[in-house]
Design a protein around this motif. Structure first.
Motif, PDB file in Angstrom:
ATOM      1  N   PRO A 353       7.902   4.641  -7.268  1.00  0.00           N
ATOM      2  CA  PRO A 353       9.153   5.620  -6.815  1.00  0.00           C
ATOM      3  C   PRO A 353      10.374   4.969  -7.371  1.00  0.00           C
ATOM      4  O   PRO A 353      11.387   5.868  -7.763  1.00  0.00           O
ATOM      5  CB  PRO A 353       9.105   5.631  -5.532  1.00  0.00           C
ATOM      6  N   VAL A 354      10.581   3.661  -7.589  1.00  0.00           N
ATOM      7  CA  VAL A 354      11.893   3.200  -7.799  1.00  0.00           C
ATOM      8  C   VAL A 354      11.855   3.125  -9.459  1.00  0.00           C
ATOM      9  O   VAL A 354      11.199   2.417 -10.365  1.00  0.00           O
ATOM     10  CB  VAL A 354      11.832   1.664  -7.514  1.00  0.00           C
ATOM     11  N   LYS A 355      12.739   3.832 -10.011  1.00  0.00           N
ATOM     12  CA  LYS A 355      13.112   4.131 -11.521  1.00  0.00           C
ATOM     13  C   LYS A 355      14.202   3.177 -12.104  1.00  0.00           C
ATOM     14  O   LYS A 355      14.328   3.487 -13.328  1.00  0.00           O
ATOM     15  CB  LYS A 355      13.216   5.519 -11.520  1.00  0.00           C
ATOM     16  N   ASN A 356      14.770   2.411 -11.349  1.00  0.00           N
ATOM     17  CA  ASN A 356      16.020   1.504 -11.808  1.00  0.00           C
ATOM     18  C   ASN A 356      15.903   0.003 -11.803  1.00  0.00           C
ATOM     19  O   ASN A 356      16.978  -0.456 -11.379  1.00  0.00           O
ATOM     20  CB  ASN A 356      17.226   1.955 -11.322  1.00  0.00           C
ATOM     21  N   ALA A 357      14.847  -0.437 -11.507  1.00  0.00           N
ATOM     22  CA  ALA A 357      14.595  -1.893 -11.380  1.00  0.00           C
ATOM     23  C   ALA A 357      14.928  -2.839 -12.338  1.00  0.00           C
ATOM     24  O   ALA A 357      14.780  -2.543 -13.617  1.00  0.00           O
ATOM     25  CB  ALA A 357      13.103  -2.018 -11.088  1.00  0.00           C
ATOM     26  N   ALA A 358      15.702  -3.894 -12.006  1.00  0.00           N
ATOM     27  CA  ALA A 358      15.941  -4.936 -12.992  1.00  0.00           C
ATOM     28  C   ALA A 358      14.804  -5.752 -12.998  1.00  0.00           C
ATOM     29  O   ALA A 358      14.637  -6.077 -14.150  1.00  0.00           O
ATOM     30  CB  ALA A 358      17.228  -5.726 -12.408  1.00  0.00           C
ATOM     31  N   ALA A 359      14.076  -5.959 -11.731  1.00  0.00           N
ATOM     32  CA  ALA A 359      12.536  -6.659 -12.051  1.00  0.00           C
ATOM     33  C   ALA A 359      11.797  -6.299 -10.980  1.00  0.00           C
ATOM     34  O   ALA A 359      12.120  -5.934  -9.814  1.00  0.00           O
ATOM     35  CB  ALA A 359      13.084  -8.164 -11.852  1.00  0.00           C
ATOM     36  N   PHE A 360      10.688  -6.098 -11.369  1.00  0.00           N
ATOM     37  CA  PHE A 360       9.351  -6.058 -10.547  1.00  0.00           C
ATOM     38  C   PHE A 360       8.933  -7.143 -10.174  1.00  0.00           C
ATOM     39  O   PHE A 360       8.338  -8.117 -11.239  1.00  0.00           O
ATOM     40  CB  PHE A 360       8.250  -5.065 -11.052  1.00  0.00           C
ATOM     41  N   LEU A 361       8.843  -7.765  -9.175  1.00  0.00           N
ATOM     42  CA  LEU A 361       8.330  -8.968  -8.507  1.00  0.00           C
ATOM     43  C   LEU A 361       6.831  -8.607  -7.991  1.00  0.00           C
ATOM     44  O   LEU A 361       6.599  -8.091  -6.938  1.00  0.00           O
ATOM     45  CB  LEU A 361       9.155  -9.717  -7.585  1.00  0.00           C
ATOM     46  N   LEU A 362       5.896  -9.518  -8.559  1.00  0.00           N
ATOM     47  CA  LEU A 362       4.411  -9.528  -7.926  1.00  0.00           C
ATOM     48  C   LEU A 362       3.927 -11.060  -7.430  1.00  0.00           C
ATOM     49  O   LEU A 362       3.761 -11.454  -8.251  1.00  0.00           O
ATOM     50  CB  LEU A 362       3.543  -8.776  -8.667  1.00  0.00           C
ATOM     51  N   ARG A 363       4.137 -11.310  -6.113  1.00  0.00           N
ATOM     52  CA  ARG A 363       3.873 -12.634  -5.741  1.00  0.00           C
ATOM     53  C   ARG A 363       2.366 -12.602  -5.260  1.00  0.00           C
ATOM     54  O   ARG A 363       2.131 -11.965  -3.963  1.00  0.00           O
ATOM     55  CB  ARG A 363       4.785 -13.002  -4.717  1.00  0.00           C
ATOM     56  N   HIS A 364       1.400 -13.397  -5.870  1.00  0.00           N
ATOM     57  CA  HIS A 364       0.005 -13.343  -5.152  1.00  0.00           C
ATOM     58  C   HIS A 364      -0.482 -11.967  -5.080  1.00  0.00           C
ATOM     59  O   HIS A 364      -1.275 -11.883  -3.926  1.00  0.00           O
ATOM     60  CB  HIS A 364       0.175 -14.257  -3.937  1.00  0.00           C
ATOM     61  N   ILE A 365      -0.238 -11.168  -5.969  1.00  0.00           N
ATOM     62  CA  ILE A 365      -0.597  -9.717  -5.711  1.00  0.00           C
ATOM     63  C   ILE A 365      -1.737  -9.659  -6.781  1.00  0.00           C
ATOM     64  O   ILE A 365      -3.028  -9.185  -6.426  1.00  0.00           O
ATOM     65  CB  ILE A 365       0.394  -8.718  -5.932  1.00  0.00           C
ATOM     66  N   THR A 366      -1.720  -9.865  -8.074  1.00  0.00           N
ATOM     67  CA  THR A 366      -2.567  -9.822  -9.001  1.00  0.00           C
ATOM     68  C   THR A 366      -4.034 -10.353  -8.939  1.00  0.00           C
ATOM     69  O   THR A 366      -5.199  -9.606  -9.326  1.00  0.00           O
ATOM     70  CB  THR A 366      -1.974  -9.941 -10.548  1.00  0.00           C
ATOM     71  N   HIS A 367      -4.161 -11.476  -8.134  1.00  0.00           N
ATOM     72  CA  HIS A 367      -5.362 -12.119  -8.134  1.00  0.00           C
ATOM     73  C   HIS A 367      -6.376 -11.256  -7.153  1.00  0.00           C
ATOM     74  O   HIS A 367      -7.616 -11.623  -6.773  1.00  0.00           O
ATOM     75  CB  HIS A 367      -5.207 -13.515  -7.627  1.00  0.00           C
ATOM     76  N   ASP A 368      -5.829 -10.511  -6.477  1.00  0.00           N
ATOM     77  CA  ASP A 368      -6.353  -9.635  -5.417  1.00  0.00           C
ATOM     78  C   ASP A 368      -7.456  -8.463  -5.994  1.00  0.00           C
ATOM     79  O   ASP A 368      -8.302  -7.867  -5.492  1.00  0.00           O
ATOM     80  CB  ASP A 368      -5.466  -9.024  -4.215  1.00  0.00           C
ATOM     81  N   TRP A 369      -7.166  -8.319  -7.503  1.00  0.00           N
ATOM     82  CA  TRP A 369      -7.450  -7.173  -8.131  1.00  0.00           C
ATOM     83  C   TRP A 369      -8.599  -7.365  -9.346  1.00  0.00           C
ATOM     84  O   TRP A 369      -7.998  -8.215 -10.089  1.00  0.00           O
ATOM     85  CB  TRP A 369      -6.414  -6.166  -8.406  1.00  0.00           C
ATOM     86  N   SER A 370      -9.512  -6.646  -9.515  1.00  0.00           N
ATOM     87  CA  SER A 370     -10.048  -6.585 -10.697  1.00  0.00           C
ATOM     88  C   SER A 370      -9.152  -6.237 -11.880  1.00  0.00           C
ATOM     89  O   SER A 370      -8.010  -5.819 -11.658  1.00  0.00           O
ATOM     90  CB  SER A 370     -11.342  -5.686 -10.840  1.00  0.00           C
ATOM     91  N   ASP A 371      -9.569  -6.304 -13.183  1.00  0.00           N
ATOM     92  CA  ASP A 371      -8.792  -6.018 -14.344  1.00  0.00           C
ATOM     93  C   ASP A 371      -8.435  -4.421 -14.270  1.00  0.00           C
ATOM     94  O   ASP A 371      -7.363  -4.081 -14.535  1.00  0.00           O
ATOM     95  CB  ASP A 371      -9.267  -6.536 -15.491  1.00  0.00           C
ATOM     96  N   ALA A 372      -9.529  -3.844 -13.849  1.00  0.00           N
ATOM     97  CA  ALA A 372      -9.378  -2.203 -13.997  1.00  0.00           C
ATOM     98  C   ALA A 372      -8.579  -1.856 -13.063  1.00  0.00           C
ATOM     99  O   ALA A 372      -7.660  -0.833 -13.410  1.00  0.00           O
ATOM    100  CB  ALA A 372     -10.779  -1.481 -13.845  1.00  0.00           C
ATOM    101  N   ASN A 373      -8.585  -2.363 -11.653  1.00  0.00           N
ATOM    102  CA  ASN A 373      -7.514  -1.921 -10.622  1.00  0.00           C
ATOM    103  C   ASN A 373      -6.160  -2.500 -11.088  1.00  0.00           C
ATOM    104  O   ASN A 373      -5.077  -1.854 -10.869  1.00  0.00           O
ATOM    105  CB  ASN A 373      -7.880  -2.355  -9.265  1.00  0.00           C
TER     106      ASN A 373
END
Length: 491
Positions: A353-373
């Motif tokens: 929903p946020v369309k004006n981000a200067a940065a999206f931060l993902l800390r220890h999120i990506t390792h929870d998911w398969s490549d497809a997800n």
């Protein structure tokens, strides 16, 4: 390199590392911690172990000792030893739930017999002779103490005399810091207000251990079921399974484990200099940092405490967001009062929903998911990104066991900044072998409980490219194994 030359080289690495440790401790007028003494995190000798020179020497020692074992031991025995590793995990689970480290702490260096522990805890002493957490299932000799003896054989606990055991430096880390009387009187609260290590050990040696037994089945068929789903007969992922009322105690244990592991993360080290982590100060003042799946928002909080010109949107599931607001109210209430932080319930598998981000931060999120997800998650962020938006991923990067440049030509051109990550000296494996094993364990842990994975640099590059992002820079942070991967949206 022939086998004798390899052994000599490994021996030299060990000798040089021992010399470095000896010299460093001698200069500090200290001795290295003794294996036979309980662990004291605040002891000067333990603090010196965290000196970068000593850290590097210990890494070489562990890697070389492990490789010598692999080189010289009978290969069949080596494989069988690895295959039996689950027995150690089961035993650690048992002694943690039975509060053995706490009994032995109160007993002191003279130790305590298995029968004494069993008598005081109202547990059949045979339980310490059988790897069962429910009850002893045979009338085997109670004096065998098989669980503790196996652990002592692996240098976890110390057998003082036959069937009498005491804590050592390693086993004492399982101590929850409470009296035995308190633990026995309030068993449901035994993990509360602890460091979280025992909770993490129990999570790994129960949920993760049981799930790992179904890993082969998951590889051998095309079912979307994760090993964890198979092990616990559930259709939901681990987090959904935790929310079942029957698993309330497991959810509590997992939360304590994660809080304890997060407390060990030296968040402030990313600000020690301007090239050790993503340069947040280069973002436009007043810009919005979206902490995607941010949990309590501890990382974004630390960022804006250092650079208090940014607005923060912390996003997570609704129950977590409620906790996040309380966390910020406790540690940075002025940011709430100034309207500089927003707490937004959001499912990151849905449109951002946020369309004006200067940065999206993902800390220890990506390792929870398969490549497809993960592609789904990153696609949503890409759809909401401005040309100037930065994507900052904080994760560990898996290194290959071999040396040399990547076969992926684009990866060789990525700017690598921060603390250099050196390959191990030959003939060690380039990734330091068993000294680096924890990251590879966690890689399979993520696979078995969530269908996720830790990734190589090539893996990150490819999954980002598939979702409309180009990996531009990587910052290696000091005093951690984590890196900041920075990507720009592709237009």
């Amino acid at each position: 390199m022939d086998s004798i030359a390899t052994l000599r080289a490994l021996s030299d690495i060990i000798a040089n590392a021992v010399t470095t440790v000896e010299r460093t401790y001698k200069d500090a007028e200290l001795s290295p911690p003794s294996l036979d003494e309980p662990f004291d995190h605040h002891a000067p000798a333990e603090a010196l172990r965290r000196d970068p020179v000593v850290v590097a020497a210990i890494q070489n020692l562990v890697a070389a000792a492990g490789q010598i074992t692999a080189v010289m031991r009978d290969p069949a025995l080596y494989v069988l030893d690895r295959a039996h590793g689950f027995q150690v995990s089961s035993c650690i689970q048992a002694v943690s739930q039975l509060n053995v480290a706490e009994f032995l702490r109160e007993a002191g260096p003279e130790g305590m017999s298995v029968k004494e522990i069993a008598a005081r805890s109202n547990v059949d002493s045979k339980l310490l002779g059988e790897a069962s957490l429910i009850r002893a299932v045979s009338l085997a000799d109670a004096t065998e103490a098989r669980i503790l003896r196996l652990l002592a054989t692996h240098h976890i606990f110390r057998e003082v005399s036959t069937d009498v055991f005491a804590n050592n430096r390693i086993s004492s880390t399982l101590d929850k810091g409470k009296s035995v009387d308190e633990l026995l009187a309030k068993p449901d609260e035994r993990l509360l207000e602890t460091t979280g290590l025992s909770a993490l050990v129990e999570f790994l040696s129960e949920e993760v251990f049981k799930a790992s037994g179904f890993m082969a089945e998951s590889f051998l068929d095309s079912s979307p079921l994760t090993p964890h789903m198979r092990a616990f007969k559930t259709d939901g992922n681990m987090f959904q399974w935790f929310e079942n009322p029957d698993n309330k105690h497991r959810l509590m244990r997992f939360g304590i484990a994660m809080k304890g592991s997060a407390a060990e993360e030296p968040v402030g080290t990313i600000f020690k200099d301007k090239i050790s982590g993503f340069p947040w100060q280069n973002l436009t003042a007043g810009g919005v940092i979206v902490d995607v799946g941010g949990g309590l928002g501890a990382t974004s909080l630390s960022i804006v405490k250092e650079y208090p010109t940014f607005k923060v949107v912390n996003q997570d599931r609704a129950p977590v967001i409620k906790q996040s607001k309380a966390h910020w109210q406790e540690f940075f209430p002025e940011y709430i009062e100034a309207g500089m932080v927003e707490f937004q319930p959001h499912n990151f598998l849905e449109a951002q929903p946020v369309k004006n981000a200067a940065a999206f931060l993902l800390r220890h999120i990506t390792h929870d998911w398969s490549d497809a997800n993960l592609v789904i998650i990153l696609n949503h962020l890409r759809a909401a990104a401005l040309p100037s938006t930065k994507l900052v991923i904080i994760e560990s990067i898996v290194a290959p066991a071999c040396a040399g440049r990547s076969a992926h030509p684009q990866v060789n051109n990525i700017r690598i900044l921060g603390v250099p990550r050196k390959s191990a000296p030959p003939p060690l494996l380039a990734n330091f072998g068993v000294a680096a094993a924890p990251l590879y364990y966690y890689d399979l842990t993520m696979n078995n409980v969530l269908g996720g994975q830790e990734r190589t640099l090539e893996g990150f590059y490819d999954v980002l490219l598939q979702s409309g992002w180009k990996l531009m820079e990587v910052y290696h942070c000091p005093e951690t194994d984590w890196s900041h991967l920075v990507a720009d949206p592709i237009f």
